[in-house]
Write a protein that holds these residues in place. Structure first.
Motif, PDB file in Angstrom:
ATOM      1  N   ILE A   1      -4.930   4.259  -7.309  1.00 10.56           N
ATOM      2  CA  ILE A   1      -3.742   4.986  -8.227  1.00 10.56           C
ATOM      3  C   ILE A   1      -2.892   5.669  -7.239  1.00 10.56           C
ATOM      4  N   LEU A   2      -3.746   6.580  -6.203  1.00  9.47           N
ATOM      5  CA  LEU A   2      -2.951   7.262  -5.451  1.00  9.47           C
ATOM      6  C   LEU A   2      -2.114   6.169  -4.425  1.00  9.47           C
ATOM      7  N   MET A   3      -2.775   5.181  -3.913  1.00  4.95           N
ATOM      8  CA  MET A   3      -1.989   4.235  -3.032  1.00  4.95           C
ATOM      9  C   MET A   3      -0.975   3.567  -3.590  1.00  4.95           C
ATOM     10  N   LEU A   4      -0.971   3.341  -5.029  1.00  7.38           N
ATOM     11  CA  LEU A   4       0.285   2.711  -5.675  1.00  7.38           C
ATOM     12  C   LEU A   4       1.289   3.767  -6.006  1.00  7.38           C
ATOM     13  N   PHE A   5       0.983   5.030  -6.243  1.00  5.84           N
ATOM     14  CA  PHE A   5       1.935   5.823  -6.621  1.00  5.84           C
ATOM     15  C   PHE A   5       2.683   6.356  -5.511  1.00  5.84           C
ATOM     16  N   GLY A   6       1.718   6.477  -4.056  1.00  8.99           N
ATOM     17  CA  GLY A   6       2.332   6.828  -2.735  1.00  8.99           C
ATOM     18  C   GLY A   6       3.482   5.782  -2.253  1.00  8.99           C
ATOM     19  N   ALA A   7       3.019   4.377  -2.561  1.00 11.33           N
ATOM     20  CA  ALA A   7       4.047   3.199  -2.137  1.00 11.33           C
ATOM     21  C   ALA A   7       5.136   3.238  -3.038  1.00 11.33           C
ATOM     22  N   GLY A   8       4.901   3.244  -4.410  1.00 11.47           N
ATOM     23  CA  GLY A   8       6.101   3.657  -5.267  1.00 11.47           C
ATOM     24  C   GLY A   8       6.852   4.668  -4.704  1.00 11.47           C
ATOM     25  N   PHE A   9       6.521   5.577  -4.418  1.00  9.32           N
ATOM     26  CA  PHE A   9       7.212   6.808  -3.828  1.00  9.32           C
ATOM     27  C   PHE A   9       8.035   6.703  -2.674  1.00  9.32           C
ATOM     28  N   LEU A  10       7.498   6.102  -1.649  1.00  8.43           N
ATOM     29  CA  LEU A  10       8.104   5.583  -0.363  1.00  8.43           C
ATOM     30  C   LEU A  10       8.933   4.517  -0.521  1.00  8.43           C
ATOM     31  N   GLY A  11       8.806   3.534  -1.414  1.00  8.40           N
ATOM     32  CA  GLY A  11       9.767   2.644  -1.772  1.00  8.40           C
ATOM     33  C   GLY A  11      10.979   2.821  -2.821  1.00  8.40           C
ATOM     34  N   GLY A  12      10.620   3.889  -3.300  1.00  6.38           N
ATOM     35  CA  GLY A  12      11.836   4.661  -4.243  1.00  6.38           C
ATOM     36  C   GLY A  12      12.731   5.348  -3.152  1.00  6.38           C
ATOM     37  N   LEU A  13      11.883   6.179  -2.482  1.00  8.77           N
ATOM     38  CA  LEU A  13      12.826   6.850  -1.278  1.00  8.77           C
ATOM     39  C   LEU A  13      13.655   6.204  -0.261  1.00  8.77           C
ATOM     40  N   ALA A  14      12.825   5.044   0.297  1.00 10.03           N
ATOM     41  CA  ALA A  14      13.537   3.954   0.924  1.00 10.03           C
ATOM     42  C   ALA A  14      14.665   3.446   0.323  1.00 10.03           C
ATOM     43  N   ASN A  15      14.623   2.797  -1.017  1.00  7.29           N
ATOM     44  CA  ASN A  15      15.938   2.407  -1.721  1.00  7.29           C
ATOM     45  C   ASN A  15      16.877   3.397  -1.776  1.00  7.29           C
ATOM     46  N   ALA A  16      16.652   4.775  -2.055  1.00 11.58           N
ATOM     47  CA  ALA A  16      17.693   5.697  -2.338  1.00 11.58           C
ATOM     48  C   ALA A  16      18.430   6.028  -0.800  1.00 11.58           C
ATOM     49  N   ILE A  17      17.683   5.626   0.097  1.00 10.94           N
ATOM     50  CA  ILE A  17      18.354   6.092   1.636  1.00 10.94           C
ATOM     51  C   ILE A  17      19.027   4.579   2.248  1.00 10.94           C
ATOM     52  N   ALA A  18      18.000   3.768   2.370  1.00 11.21           N
ATOM     53  CA  ALA A  18      18.338   2.556   2.991  1.00 11.21           C
ATOM     54  C   ALA A  18      18.048   1.198   2.509  1.00 11.21           C
ATOM     55  N   GLY A  19      17.262   1.176   1.267  1.00 14.15           N
ATOM     56  CA  GLY A  19      16.897   0.105   0.879  1.00 14.15           C
ATOM     57  C   GLY A  19      15.482  -0.637   1.504  1.00 14.15           C
TER      58      GLY A  19
END
Length: 250
Positions: free
Chosen positions: A6-24
């Motif tokens: 759960i923590l890994m999936l949430f963390g990966a989703g968070f980092l992915g969302g962060l990345a998409n907002a800044i650079a894709g």
């Protein structure tokens, strides 16, 4: 699900969302996490497509004011994206896990290259077939089919198609790309949902993480250097390519 998943999936989703907002490049982070959670490759890919879809929807909505006026050409472009996304989704559904496992390293590697050299690709192809509406519609289909099948790098591919066949300024081309990408991904996700390819618990955890990351990225975009984020994603993509190539091919 275990707590660490759960923590890994949430963390990966968070980092992915962060990345998409800044650079894709979110899928280069989120798809490997889906695989690491224990999902079969095809299910992991389909679930990942749904988890990152809200980010694409938000991007399309945010840039809606830059879209061109409604026309037959724009409508045909979206139809081509819709059909391509559906084709890619059906193709994924027909691919066995064993075959997709062999394709994963190549897909991640290709997406990493496209992400890393996207701006150069767009610059090299800009205006080669300026104004060819038929060619634009024809090229959108295979790009959208790739997006429906895997997804990572679709935005760059669509921007390259628009650069080849049009003369829109950057913001308008980006708005068109966001809508076409959303249509392709949404159509593929509908196929995945109907055919039961979504692992809902994992998808919902990652989706919440991606939403939080996207919101945070909107706040941090003025602080975090986009190039540093891009470089980190490229390193992750290269590492994942090597890891999955070793597992699948050797």
């Amino acid at each position: 699900m275990e707590l660490w998943i759960i923590l890994m999936l949430f963390g990966a989703g968070f980092l992915g969302g962060l990345a998409n907002a800044i650079a894709g490049g979110a899928t280069l982070i989120t798809f490997p996490a889906m695989l690491a959670s224990g999902l079969p490759p095809v299910i992991a890919n389909a679930s990942n497509a749904l988890a990152v879809l809200p980010g694409a929807l938000m991007a399309a909505w945010a840039d809606r004011g830059k879209l061109p006026g409604w026309s037959r050409g724009f409508a045909m472009l979206l139809v081509s994206a819709l059909l391509g996304g559906a084709f890619g989704g059906v193709l994924l559904m027909l691919t066995s896990d064993s075959v997709f496992s062999l394709l994963v390293p190549a897909l991640i590697g290709f997406a990493t290259l496209v992400f890393a050299f996207g701006k150069r690709i767009q610059g090299m192809v800009r205006g080669l077939a300026d104004g060819s509406e038929t060619l634009r519609i024809g090229l959108i289909f295979p790009a959208a089919a790739y997006g429906g099948y895997f997804g990572a790098g679709l935005g760059v591919m669509l921007m390259a198609v628009l650069a080849i066949t049009g003369h829109e300024e950057l913001r308008q081309a980006n708005a068109i790309k966001n809508v076409a990408s959303t249509v392709a991904n949404l159509t593929a996700v509908v196929v995945f949902v109907v055919m039961g390819l979504i692992a809902w618990p994992q998808t919902l955890v990652m989706l919440v993480g991606a939403a939080c990351g996207g919101f945070s990225g909107g706040k941090l975009i003025a602080v975090l250097p986009a190039q540093a984020v891009r470089s980190t994603i490229i390193v992750i993509g290269c590492a994942m390519t090597l890891i999955y190539a070793w597992r699948a091919w050797f």
